[in-house]
Motif scaffolding. Structure first.
Motif, PDB file in Angstrom:
ATOM      1  N   GLY A  85       0.987  -1.171  -0.106  1.00 37.49           N
ATOM      2  CA  GLY A  85       0.107  -0.057  -0.019  1.00 37.49           C
ATOM      3  C   GLY A  85       0.841   1.289   0.075  1.00 37.49           C
ATOM      4  N   ALA A  86       0.158   2.204   0.536  1.00 35.51           N
ATOM      5  CA  ALA A  86       0.729   3.538   0.658  1.00 35.51           C
ATOM      6  C   ALA A  86       2.011   3.494   1.318  1.00 35.51           C
ATOM      7  CB  ALA A  86      -0.092   4.567   1.226  1.00 35.51           C
ATOM      8  N   LEU A  87       2.254   2.706   2.261  1.00 34.94           N
ATOM      9  CA  LEU A  87       3.394   2.860   3.347  1.00 34.94           C
ATOM     10  C   LEU A  87       4.569   2.215   2.240  1.00 34.94           C
ATOM     11  CD1 LEU A  87       4.971   2.841   5.759  1.00 34.94           C
ATOM     12  CD2 LEU A  87       4.266   0.755   6.362  1.00 34.94           C
ATOM     13  N   GLY A  88       4.342   1.184   1.720  1.00 37.32           N
ATOM     14  CA  GLY A  88       5.297   0.616   0.607  1.00 37.32           C
ATOM     15  C   GLY A  88       5.726   1.566  -0.333  1.00 37.32           C
ATOM     16  N   GLU A  89       4.900   2.432  -0.967  1.00 35.97           N
ATOM     17  CA  GLU A  89       5.415   3.662  -1.763  1.00 35.97           C
ATOM     18  C   GLU A  89       6.259   4.682  -1.188  1.00 35.97           C
ATOM     19  OE1 GLU A  89       1.961   5.226  -3.985  1.00 35.97           O
ATOM     20  OE2 GLU A  89       1.250   3.180  -4.163  1.00 35.97           O
ATOM     21  N   ARG A  90       5.952   4.717  -0.074  1.00 34.90           N
ATOM     22  CA  ARG A  90       6.857   5.832   0.790  1.00 34.90           C
ATOM     23  C   ARG A  90       8.279   5.223   1.107  1.00 34.90           C
ATOM     24  NH1 ARG A  90       2.066   6.873   5.078  1.00 34.90           N
ATOM     25  NH2 ARG A  90       3.785   7.147   6.377  1.00 34.90           N
ATOM     26  N   ARG A  91       8.140   3.808   1.458  1.00 36.79           N
ATOM     27  CA  ARG A  91       9.311   3.211   1.782  1.00 36.79           C
ATOM     28  C   ARG A  91      10.347   3.469   0.517  1.00 36.79           C
ATOM     29  NH1 ARG A  91       9.931  -0.395   6.164  1.00 36.79           N
ATOM     30  NH2 ARG A  91      10.589  -2.059   4.568  1.00 36.79           N
ATOM     31  N   ARG A  92       9.632   2.834  -0.634  1.00 32.57           N
ATOM     32  CA  ARG A  92      10.435   2.683  -1.836  1.00 32.57           C
ATOM     33  C   ARG A  92      10.982   4.201  -2.076  1.00 32.57           C
ATOM     34  NH1 ARG A  92       6.646  -1.529  -2.520  1.00 32.57           N
ATOM     35  NH2 ARG A  92       5.308  -0.049  -3.377  1.00 32.57           N
ATOM     36  N   ALA A  93      10.164   5.218  -2.140  1.00 34.44           N
ATOM     37  CA  ALA A  93      10.705   6.587  -2.408  1.00 34.44           C
ATOM     38  C   ALA A  93      11.700   7.220  -1.513  1.00 34.44           C
ATOM     39  CB  ALA A  93       9.626   7.577  -2.393  1.00 34.44           C
ATOM     40  N   ALA A  94      11.677   6.715  -0.224  1.00 40.35           N
ATOM     41  CA  ALA A  94      12.941   7.151   0.928  1.00 40.35           C
ATOM     42  C   ALA A  94      14.199   6.318   0.486  1.00 40.35           C
ATOM     43  CB  ALA A  94      12.266   6.926   2.176  1.00 40.35           C
ATOM     44  N   LEU A  95      13.984   4.887   0.136  1.00 39.94           N
ATOM     45  CA  LEU A  95      15.103   4.330  -0.004  1.00 39.94           C
ATOM     46  C   LEU A  95      15.857   4.854  -1.402  1.00 39.94           C
ATOM     47  CD1 LEU A  95      16.794   1.858   0.997  1.00 39.94           C
ATOM     48  CD2 LEU A  95      15.409   0.436  -0.576  1.00 39.94           C
ATOM     49  N   GLU A  96      15.158   5.169  -2.289  1.00 38.55           N
ATOM     50  CA  GLU A  96      15.578   5.794  -3.542  1.00 38.55           C
ATOM     51  C   GLU A  96      16.257   7.125  -2.954  1.00 38.55           C
ATOM     52  OE1 GLU A  96      17.000   4.836  -6.668  1.00 38.55           O
ATOM     53  OE2 GLU A  96      15.534   3.703  -6.022  1.00 38.55           O
ATOM     54  N   ALA A  97      15.678   7.819  -2.381  1.00 35.73           N
ATOM     55  CA  ALA A  97      16.267   9.119  -1.995  1.00 35.73           C
ATOM     56  C   ALA A  97      17.676   8.663  -1.420  1.00 35.73           C
ATOM     57  CB  ALA A  97      15.632   9.606  -0.778  1.00 35.73           C
ATOM     58  N   PHE A  98      17.650   7.618  -0.464  1.00 34.27           N
ATOM     59  CA  PHE A  98      19.001   7.441   0.340  1.00 34.27           C
ATOM     60  C   PHE A  98      20.080   6.866  -0.877  1.00 34.27           C
ATOM     61  CE2 PHE A  98      21.893   4.122   1.850  1.00 34.27           C
ATOM     62  CZ  PHE A  98      22.540   4.810   2.661  1.00 34.27           C
ATOM     63  N   ARG A  99      19.454   5.980  -1.637  1.00 31.74           N
ATOM     64  CA  ARG A  99      20.548   5.513  -2.456  1.00 31.74           C
ATOM     65  C   ARG A  99      21.167   6.691  -3.619  1.00 31.74           C
ATOM     66  NH1 ARG A  99      19.846  -0.209  -4.113  1.00 31.74           N
ATOM     67  NH2 ARG A  99      17.894  -0.792  -3.457  1.00 31.74           N
ATOM     68  N   SER A 100      20.631   7.709  -3.532  1.00 34.87           N
ATOM     69  CA  SER A 100      20.684   8.744  -4.569  1.00 34.87           C
ATOM     70  C   SER A 100      21.855   9.465  -3.774  1.00 34.87           C
ATOM     71  CB  SER A 100      19.754   9.545  -5.354  1.00 34.87           C
ATOM     72  OG  SER A 100      19.039  10.284  -4.460  1.00 34.87           O
ATOM     73  N   ALA A 101      21.530   9.758  -2.268  1.00 30.88           N
ATOM     74  CA  ALA A 101      22.183  10.889  -1.507  1.00 30.88           C
ATOM     75  C   ALA A 101      23.632   9.928  -1.053  1.00 30.88           C
ATOM     76  CB  ALA A 101      21.301  11.232  -0.164  1.00 30.88           C
ATOM     77  N   GLY A 102      23.523   8.625  -0.764  1.00 30.43           N
ATOM     78  CA  GLY A 102      24.756   7.960  -0.231  1.00 30.43           C
ATOM     79  C   GLY A 102      24.824   8.178   1.094  1.00 30.43           C
ATOM     80  N   LEU A 103      26.105   7.830   1.611  1.00 30.55           N
ATOM     81  CA  LEU A 103      26.233   8.122   2.924  1.00 30.55           C
ATOM     82  C   LEU A 103      26.950   9.513   3.293  1.00 30.55           C
ATOM     83  CD1 LEU A 103      26.543   5.906   5.291  1.00 30.55           C
ATOM     84  CD2 LEU A 103      28.930   5.742   4.807  1.00 30.55           C
ATOM     85  N   PRO A 104      26.566  10.150   4.221  1.00 29.13           N
ATOM     86  CA  PRO A 104      27.130  11.265   4.615  1.00 29.13           C
ATOM     87  C   PRO A 104      28.509  11.414   4.583  1.00 29.13           C
ATOM     88  CG  PRO A 104      25.266  11.024   5.994  1.00 29.13           C
ATOM     89  CD  PRO A 104      25.714   9.660   5.424  1.00 29.13           C
ATOM     90  N   GLY A 105      29.171  12.421   4.104  1.00 29.04           N
ATOM     91  CA  GLY A 105      30.544  12.559   4.390  1.00 29.04           C
ATOM     92  C   GLY A 105      30.877  14.032   4.735  1.00 29.04           C
ATOM     93  N   PRO A 106      32.143  14.302   4.940  1.00 35.60           N
ATOM     94  CA  PRO A 106      32.892  15.488   5.550  1.00 35.60           C
ATOM     95  C   PRO A 106      32.260  16.831   5.015  1.00 35.60           C
ATOM     96  CG  PRO A 106      34.677  14.446   4.263  1.00 35.60           C
ATOM     97  CD  PRO A 106      33.309  13.311   4.378  1.00 35.60           C
ATOM     98  N   ARG A 107      31.634  16.546   3.703  1.00 39.53           N
ATOM     99  CA  ARG A 107      31.119  17.966   3.026  1.00 39.53           C
ATOM    100  C   ARG A 107      29.905  18.176   3.598  1.00 39.53           C
ATOM    101  NH1 ARG A 107      34.475  16.390  -1.134  1.00 39.53           N
ATOM    102  NH2 ARG A 107      32.939  15.253  -1.779  1.00 39.53           N
ATOM    103  N   ASP A 108      29.067  17.421   4.233  1.00 40.22           N
ATOM    104  CA  ASP A 108      27.734  17.189   4.587  1.00 40.22           C
ATOM    105  C   ASP A 108      27.904  18.504   5.993  1.00 40.22           C
ATOM    106  OD1 ASP A 108      25.882  15.693   3.042  1.00 40.22           O
ATOM    107  OD2 ASP A 108      27.494  14.743   3.343  1.00 40.22           O
TER     108      ASP A 108
END
Ligand SMILES: Nc1ncnc2c1ncn2[C@@H]1O[C@H](COP(=O)(O)OP(=O)(O)OP(=O)(O)O)[C@@H](O)[C@H]1O
Ligand SMILES: [Mg+2]
Lengths: 250, 443
Positions: free
Chosen positions: B25-48
């Motif tokens: 459902g909607a939760l699943g959709e939100r999860r997929r979007a959030a995971l995508e956001a993480f994949r594109s951001a990656g681990l925070p680094g010293p420039r954050d």
């Protein structure tokens, strides 16, 4: 009890004590007077073991042993007590808790049993009565927000609880009104005895009306420039320190 | 538009496996979007900006697999550790989450209380997913990772007007496995209109001792909702954890006349990072936050606090205290943000740090941003050492140097510890023991 020989000490490389000789026997009370900045508190601090003072020559023997070699806590455990000229405020540490911890540290060092909270309360309340102190001060943080007079009485209270053999009182009478002075003197006298000694730093002869000293010394420029009986204090009150040889040495 | 190009991360995201109820459902959709956001951001680094003083390099080099559900023996071992820590307070409704997976110990039966494992609760009552609010993008990449991939956790809801008689305990534990693991627990605490509760969140590592490399990365998130006129006392206690890396966010929203009392006590660890985000979202909302963070040799604790006043007549008071010994490091970053609408706000933030050794270090950065004109705000930070005069005074009365140091250090921490609710008095004992160890100086 206490024997100081040719004691020289510096603070931050500045020579403050320039050869103190002083002997205080058991059962005696000695007064030390002298101008501001002459080194009275420095002497007291060196005897109590404060860090930051360098003894460059001489020695101090307490009951025949090298006092200056001991850590401050070990001096306290062996019966040396310093009533501070400026008692330190310690927020967050309860006054009663602190005094019981101190008493138990001393008792433990002597191989005695620790005093529990209830017995301690009884003990301290009787001492506070003698000093006409407000018992509310027990539940406050150590010296925090105490008035000048309350701080001085709190020092004397600690002295009465810890029952030192050698008490060094650094201007415990300063800032007290006449009633308070009498009460504090009562506390000091309560601890006089043949096996105890007291060294009192004071600027005022009036204390000596209540706690009668055996000897009076004048410390000036880091040295004892004159010693005498209690009449010396009376003389100083009239003439001031200006007349004394050695005061110009600083 | 953000680009959806995947950055490489130390996490083996292909092996993510969550209960089906979470991906529907909607939760699943939100999860997929959030995971995508993480994949594109990656681990925070010293420039954050938010990671300037805290390096994730120790995990960037590793490879962490999503943690599978631990076996019963592991849950039982965690229960024993928790019982040991809490003593008499280990009673009442309580739940153990290990590596992101829940096992109920006692769900409680108080009126108005819904309490249990998160995945179970969502499977039973999908509508509860509404309590899992969206995680703001500003909360950062690791919050997004939790939003997108949390496995399980705890859900606690207190119905309108209900007052819980006993504190609720949630244990968030990590336990090392055969390979380095990623744990993704989520906790949801929701108090409805007029409800009252005390909640204790206990963080612990089953094997807290130091290891050459982190064996578990904990990326957790707790969402708190304090409804209109509701009152929540939340205690977060983190026991020593040199085994893993522990990143956790507490995101809270307080509604009109609601009150949140939060005490955050961190005993230290290899790398402990807290992101506290509080939103006072109704008139007269109030938050009182006490924090105490300890760090010793080889430990690093970082608290980031974001306090947002969105409505008028809100009150917030924060007192964070840090004690750092050995070659420990601590970071405090506090932001108070008052929106244009939030007139008559009263906000206060204080950060005090005590350094116990010359090698200890703290970075502190309290900030105020005010867009309203009729507010009372103050903030300040200090870094200092033990008072030499006080130390000498205590020693001159016969107390050992170490005893005197411990006494003064405990006095420094007392302001936070003494404010703990009675149900968390045991936290004070743990703090005392830890501070005594921190203050000991080699002779
Ligand atoms: N840490 C320090 N660094 C430099 N000088 C110091 C330090 N402590 C004390 N002194 C100096 O040592 C001298 C003696 O100070 P001390 O406090 O012993 O005097 P005192 O006789 O007790 O004076 P008072 O009657 O005012 O109490 C003073 O000149 C003082 O300024
Ligand atoms: Mg003086």
């Amino acid at each position: 009890m206490l024997k100081i020989e040719n004691l020289h000490a510096t603070v931050d490389g500045k020579q403050i004590l320039r050869g103190i000789d002083l002997e205080v026997g058991a059962g005696e009370v000695h007064a030390i007077m002298g101008p501001n900045g002459s080194g009275k508190s420095t002497l007291a601090a060196v005897l109590a073991g404060r860090e930051g003072y360098e003894v460059t020559a001489g020695r101090a023997l307490y009951q025949g042993q090298d006092l200056l070699a001991l850590a401050p806590e070990d001096r306290a455990r062996q019966g040396v007590f310093l009533a501070f000229q400026y008692p330190v405020e310690i927020p967050g540490v309860g006054n009663a808790y602190f005094m019981r911890a101190a008493l138990n540290a001393l008792r433990k060092a002597r191989g005695e049993e620790e005093v529990d909270a209830i017995d301690f309360l009884e003990l301290i309340k009787s001492k506070m009565q003698l000093l006409e102190m407000n018992q509310a001060l027990l539940s406050r943080s150590v010296n925090e927000g105490f008035s000048g007079g309350e701080k001085k009485r709190n020092e004397v209270l600690q002295m009465l609880v810890l029952e030192p053999k050698l008490a060094i009182l650094d201007e415990t009478d300063s800032g007290l009104d006449i009633d308070a002075l009498r009460i504090v003197a009562r506390g000091v006298n309560a601890l006089r005895g043949p096996d105890r000694a007291t060294l009192m730093v004071t600027h005022y002869q009036r204390l000596l009306d209540y706690v009668v000293p055996d000897r009076v010394h004048v410390l000036a420029g880091g040295k004892i420039v004159r010693s005498g009986g209690r009449e010396l204090a009376l003389e100083l009150e009239k003439t001031g320190y200006g007349q004394l040889a050695g005061t110009g040495a600083r | 538009m953000t680009q959806a190009t995947a950055t490489s991360t130390p996490f083996d995201l292909d092996r993510l496996a969550a209960p089906a109820a979470l991906d529907a459902g909607a939760l699943g959709e939100r999860r997929r979007a959030a995971l995508e956001a993480f994949r594109s951001a990656g681990l925070p680094g010293p420039r954050d900006e938010a990671w300037r003083f805290t390096s994730l390099a120790p995990i960037a080099r590793g490879s962490f697999a999503p943690a599978p559900r631990p076996d019963a023996a592991t849950f039982a071992a965690v229960e024993r550790r928790a019982a040991e820590a809490l003593g008499a307070a280990w009673r009442g409704p309580r739940l153990v989450v290990v590596n992101g997976w829940a096992a109920a110990v006692d769900a409680g039966d108080a009126d108005g209380l819904t309490f249990g494992g998160l995945a179970d609760a969502l499977a039973r009552e999908p509508a509860l997913a509404d309590l899992l609010r969206d995680v703001a993008p500003e909360a950062g990449a690791l919050a997004a990772l939790n939003a997108g991939a949390f496995t399980d956790g705890a859900l606690l809801r207190v119905g309108p007007g209900a007052a819980l008689p006993d504190p609720v305990v949630v244990v968030l534990a990590t336990a090392a496995g055969d390979e380095p693991l990623l744990a993704l627990p989520r906790v949801v605490v929701a108090l409805e209109r007029g409800a009252q509760a005390t909640v204790i969140e206990l963080h612990l590592a089953l094997e807290p001792g130091a290891t050459p490399a982190p064996r578990v990365v904990h990326d957790g998130l707790t969402q708190v909702h304090v409804g209109q006129g509701a009152r929540l006392d939340l205690v977060v206690a983190q026991l020593q954890d040199d085994d893993g890396v522990r990143v956790h966010g507490h995101h809270a929203r307080v509604e009109r006349d609601g009150g949140l009392g939060l005490t955050l006590v961190q005993l230290g660890g290899r790398l402990v990072r807290e992101d506290l985000r509080l939103l006072l979202d109704g008139e007269g909302a109030e938050a009182r936050v006490g924090g105490l963070y300890l760090a010793g040799d080889g430990q690093h604790v970082d608290d980031h606090v974001w306090m947002e006043h969105a409505r008028p007549h809100g009150t917030s008071a924060q007192l964070f205290k840090g004690v750092v010994g050995g070659a420990g490091r601590a970071v405090f970053d506090g932001q108070v943000h008052v929106r244009e609408d939030a007139q008559k706000t009263s906000a206060q933030q204080t950060n005090r740090n005590l350094l116990l050794s010359p090698q200890a270090a703290v970075n502190t950065n309290p900030r105020l941003t005010i867009h309203a004109d009729d507010v009372k705000c103050s903030h300040g930070a200090t870094i200092g050492q033990l008072d030499e005069d006080a130390l000498f005074y205590l020693r001159a009365r016969g107390l050992d140097r170490d005893v005197a140091r411990a006494l003064l250090t405990r006095a420094f921490a007392a302001e936070v510890v003494d404010a703990l609710p009675a149900a968390a008095a045991w936290v004070g004992d743990l703090v005392k023991a830890r501070l005594t160890a921190l203050t000991e100086v080699p002779a």
